[in-house]
Design a protein around this motif. Sequence first.
Motif: not given
Length: 293
Positions: A162-163, A166-167, A169-170, A184, A196, A199
């Motif tokens: 997830i980390d 998330q990074r 996606v950002l 996902n 999911y 984020i």
Amino acid sequence: MNLSGVLFFPITPFTPSGELAQGVLAEHIGRGLEYGPGGVFAACGTGEFNALSEAEHAATVRVAVETARGRAPVFAGAGGPLGAALAQARAAREAGADGLLLMPPYLIQGTPDGLVQYVRRIAEILPVVLYQRGSLVPTPEQVVELAKVPGVIGLKDGVGDIDLIQRSVLAVRREVGDGFTFFNGLPTAELTMGAYRGIGVELYSSAAFAFAPEIATAYLKGGSRRLLTEFYEPLVRLRSKVPGYAVALVKAGVRLGGLDVGPVRPPLVDAAPEDVAELEELIKHGRSLAGTA
């Protein structure tokens, strides 16, 4: 391309003599289409991409395109050695597929630039969704670079970090924009969709949709939390018993639905009878929870 809802990954059925069962495949996909999936991903992981010949792969994609007939976009699996991936991509384009799910280039790892060149060659043929798993786990910076390749439209996460996602996606939203699609792609993704969604990733593939589309659709529409605790969580525990059950149990579930889809191909093994019996009870319970029994 605007993907939405649940993404359908059909199994690939075989005859008793081991050949591709094209009529059964058409019926299987047709049944799923009745529940309005956001896309059909043929000859991918659940469809035993690893076990299909070039001719079988092409035929599988052709059946999917002919069956969908504009009711949902069709993506074909492609990947592995560059030559094989290019041949699969060209066959998918000839069949009328809308895009590709690009598997990792197995057994060899190059530089980040080499990966970009690999992806670029294939994305020249059809739009590509990258499958993040195995040897293809790019950093957020590399995802940005890949997202800038013409024809690369999305990333399916099969890792579950997830980390990291998330990074990624950002970084992509900041550097590329909102047009790039993340989803996902973990086995039985419903169990992890809470994380999911937290984020900003709303799209997912559903293994359960292949054998119990009414349950998967009920969950998508906000069904009872009991579906999560009494159907999906036990399904994940059952799936985790044996390597390869992420495919073999799905195929067993389709078989329980009345379609003679044949066995899985080696190195996968079919689900044990006692596990199939447990799956059958889970499906019955899931349907009762979904109000479709």
